[in-house]
Motif scaffolding. Structure first.
Motif, PDB file in Angstrom:
ATOM      1  N   PHE A  76       0.728  -1.202   0.037  1.00  0.00           N
ATOM      2  CA  PHE A  76       0.088   0.038   0.030  1.00  0.00           C
ATOM      3  C   PHE A  76       1.104   1.191   0.107  1.00  0.00           C
ATOM      4  O   PHE A  76       0.778   2.345  -0.696  1.00  0.00           O
ATOM      5  N   ALA A  77       2.022   1.290   0.720  1.00  0.00           N
ATOM      6  CA  ALA A  77       2.707   2.396   0.814  1.00  0.00           C
ATOM      7  C   ALA A  77       3.515   3.054  -0.386  1.00  0.00           C
ATOM      8  O   ALA A  77       3.467   3.976  -0.703  1.00  0.00           O
ATOM      9  N   THR A  78       3.903   1.940  -1.061  1.00  0.00           N
ATOM     10  CA  THR A  78       4.626   2.191  -2.210  1.00  0.00           C
ATOM     11  C   THR A  78       3.710   2.723  -3.408  1.00  0.00           C
ATOM     12  O   THR A  78       3.717   3.605  -4.077  1.00  0.00           O
ATOM     13  N   MET A  79       2.280   1.890  -3.503  1.00  0.00           N
ATOM     14  CA  MET A  79       1.297   2.230  -4.460  1.00  0.00           C
ATOM     15  C   MET A  79       0.736   3.515  -4.144  1.00  0.00           C
ATOM     16  O   MET A  79       0.672   4.433  -5.129  1.00  0.00           O
ATOM     17  N   TYR A  80       0.626   3.860  -2.746  1.00  0.00           N
ATOM     18  CA  TYR A  80      -0.085   5.193  -2.481  1.00  0.00           C
ATOM     19  C   TYR A  80       1.042   6.538  -2.733  1.00  0.00           C
ATOM     20  O   TYR A  80       0.794   7.547  -3.425  1.00  0.00           O
ATOM     21  N   ALA A  81       2.533   6.134  -2.403  1.00  0.00           N
ATOM     22  CA  ALA A  81       3.471   7.172  -2.483  1.00  0.00           C
ATOM     23  C   ALA A  81       3.652   7.469  -4.066  1.00  0.00           C
ATOM     24  O   ALA A  81       3.801   8.714  -4.378  1.00  0.00           O
ATOM     25  N   ALA A  82       3.545   6.408  -4.957  1.00  0.00           N
ATOM     26  CA  ALA A  82       3.818   6.677  -6.181  1.00  0.00           C
ATOM     27  C   ALA A  82       2.570   7.111  -6.954  1.00  0.00           C
ATOM     28  O   ALA A  82       2.469   7.459  -8.020  1.00  0.00           O
ATOM     29  N   ASP A  83       1.521   7.122  -6.341  1.00  0.00           N
ATOM     30  CA  ASP A  83       0.085   7.193  -6.849  1.00  0.00           C
ATOM     31  C   ASP A  83       0.012   6.477  -8.122  1.00  0.00           C
ATOM     32  O   ASP A  83      -0.597   6.803  -9.192  1.00  0.00           O
ATOM     33  N   TRP A  84       0.003   5.014  -7.963  1.00  0.00           N
ATOM     34  CA  TRP A  84       0.301   4.042  -8.936  1.00  0.00           C
ATOM     35  C   TRP A  84      -0.987   4.404 -10.069  1.00  0.00           C
ATOM     36  O   TRP A  84      -2.217   4.292  -9.798  1.00  0.00           O
ATOM     37  N   PHE A  85      -0.625   4.283 -11.258  1.00  0.00           N
ATOM     38  CA  PHE A  85      -1.366   4.371 -12.543  1.00  0.00           C
ATOM     39  C   PHE A  85      -1.953   6.138 -12.764  1.00  0.00           C
ATOM     40  O   PHE A  85      -2.558   6.277 -13.748  1.00  0.00           O
ATOM     41  N   ALA A  86      -1.693   6.930 -11.721  1.00  0.00           N
ATOM     42  CA  ALA A  86      -2.236   8.207 -11.972  1.00  0.00           C
ATOM     43  C   ALA A  86      -1.601   9.050 -13.092  1.00  0.00           C
ATOM     44  O   ALA A  86      -2.134   9.760 -13.953  1.00  0.00           O
ATOM     45  N   GLY A  87      -0.350   8.597 -13.463  1.00  0.00           N
ATOM     46  CA  GLY A  87       0.278   9.243 -14.670  1.00  0.00           C
ATOM     47  C   GLY A  87      -0.450   8.997 -15.908  1.00  0.00           C
ATOM     48  O   GLY A  87      -0.559   9.788 -16.982  1.00  0.00           O
ATOM     49  N   TRP A  88      -1.552   7.909 -15.949  1.00  0.00           N
ATOM     50  CA  TRP A  88      -2.089   7.768 -17.223  1.00  0.00           C
ATOM     51  C   TRP A  88      -3.172   8.855 -17.633  1.00  0.00           C
ATOM     52  O   TRP A  88      -3.790   9.060 -18.539  1.00  0.00           O
ATOM     53  N   ASP A  89      -3.735   9.423 -16.308  1.00  0.00           N
ATOM     54  CA  ASP A  89      -4.547  10.620 -16.516  1.00  0.00           C
ATOM     55  C   ASP A  89      -4.291  11.592 -17.509  1.00  0.00           C
ATOM     56  O   ASP A  89      -5.043  12.151 -17.969  1.00  0.00           O
ATOM     57  N   ALA A  90      -2.876  11.809 -17.529  1.00  0.00           N
ATOM     58  CA  ALA A  90      -2.285  12.657 -18.474  1.00  0.00           C
ATOM     59  C   ALA A  90      -2.896  12.412 -20.109  1.00  0.00           C
ATOM     60  O   ALA A  90      -3.161  13.458 -20.685  1.00  0.00           O
TER      61      ALA A  90
END
Ligand code: CO8
Length: 258
Positions: A76-90
């Motif tokens: 959870f911590a690494t997923m949350y810190a990286a905001d996993w997949f949020a980059g695709w929003d671009a």
């Protein structure tokens, strides 16, 4: 472009093409692929000489999902810190229309990436699904929202809760894709649809895309207001004057893209 390792990038006329290229992993989407797709697409979006973007996979797989081997190492911590997949929003913020050709598997993140495109062409052997539930997770790249908006609650619940795959015909029937074509024609169809869009005025095509997308973000009243304001605003463009003059004079329009 030599700078990329997981995608192939090319241009032809006013169409920019991005092809996923991780054949050994069936184009599974890892963090590097996300960064590369987004960066190539943003470059095309900013280029006035590019009027549409084509997104391709391979014959076996458009993309078989997010990279499970990479994800399996996360907590959870690494997923949350990286905001996993949020980059695709671009990718979904780009204004240039995106046409995707799906051949083979479009599963999980692959199906979600396909749904980020504006026009979806499927080959006859394409299969779509959101199998995340079989891995102990749920869709994480927008699937629970975009699939539901695209095909409605009944089909979205069915697909997301069972993880079952559907074929191209069912995908077309439920409104997930716009056309199904023979395998050998899918990428060329996407290229020619993109060329058709790119031959239009770029700002007008962008505003048309923006108006359709407003239907997913606003009330009907606000969406209609938005459409009408954009419609009015187009009467300040050279391309509106040119398009209507060309029709009246029975000639082809010469778009200035402004
Ligand atoms: N990730 C990583 N590697 C993959 C993936 C993937 N999603 N899919 C396939 N591969 C790899 C395989 O591991 C295999 O590699 P190797 O040769 O090193 O073992 C290679 O690609 C070829 O795959 P197969 O041998 O499995 O090929 P088959 O033809 O037998 O099967 C399938 C093809 C049916 C597509 C099968 O590979 C499969 O089921 N793949 C996984 C599909 C899937 O479940 N996708 C969803 C992933 S989860 C997701 O995308 C959203 C995540 C949301 C999580 C939210 C977190 C915040």
């Amino acid at each position: 472009d030599g700078a990329f390792e997981t995608i192939l990038v090319s241009t032809a006329g006013r169409v920019g093409t991005i092809q996923l290229d991780r054949p050994k992993a069936l184009n599974a989407l890892n963090a590097q692929t996300m960064d590369e797709v987004v960066s190539a697409a943003q470059k095309f979006d900013a280029d006035p000489n590019i009027g549409a973007i084509v997104l391709l996979g391979s014959e076996r797989a458009f993309a078989a999902g997010a990279d499970i081997k990479e994800m399996s190492q996360q907590d959870f911590a690494t997923m949350y810190a990286a905001d996993w997949f949020a980059g695709w929003d671009a990718l979904t913020r780009l204004r240039t229309p995106i046409v995707a050709s799906v051949r083979g598997f479009a599963l999980g993140g692959g199906c979600e990436l396909a749904m980020m495109a504006d026009v979806l062409i499927a080959s006859e052997t394409a299969t779509f699904g959101q199998p995340e539930i079989t891995l102990g997770v749920i869709p994480g790249m927008g699937g629970s929202q975009r699939l539901t908006r695209a095909v409605g609650k009944a089909k979205a619940m069915d697909l997301i809760l069972t993880g079952r795959r559907i074929d191209a015909d069912e995908a077309e029937r439920i409104g997930l894709v716009s056309r199904v074509v023979p395998d050998a024609d899918a990428d060329d169809t996407a290229r020619s649809v993109a060329a058709e869009i790119a031959a239009k005025s770029k700002p007008v095509a962008q505003m048309a895309k923006e108006a359709v997308n407003a239907a997913f973000e606003t009330t009907l009243h606000q969406g209609i207001q938005f459409e009408r304001r954009v419609f009015h605003a187009l009467f300040s463009t050279q391309d509106q004057t040119e398009g209507m003059d060309a029709f009246v004079s029975k000639r082809d329009p010469q778009w200035s893209h402004c």
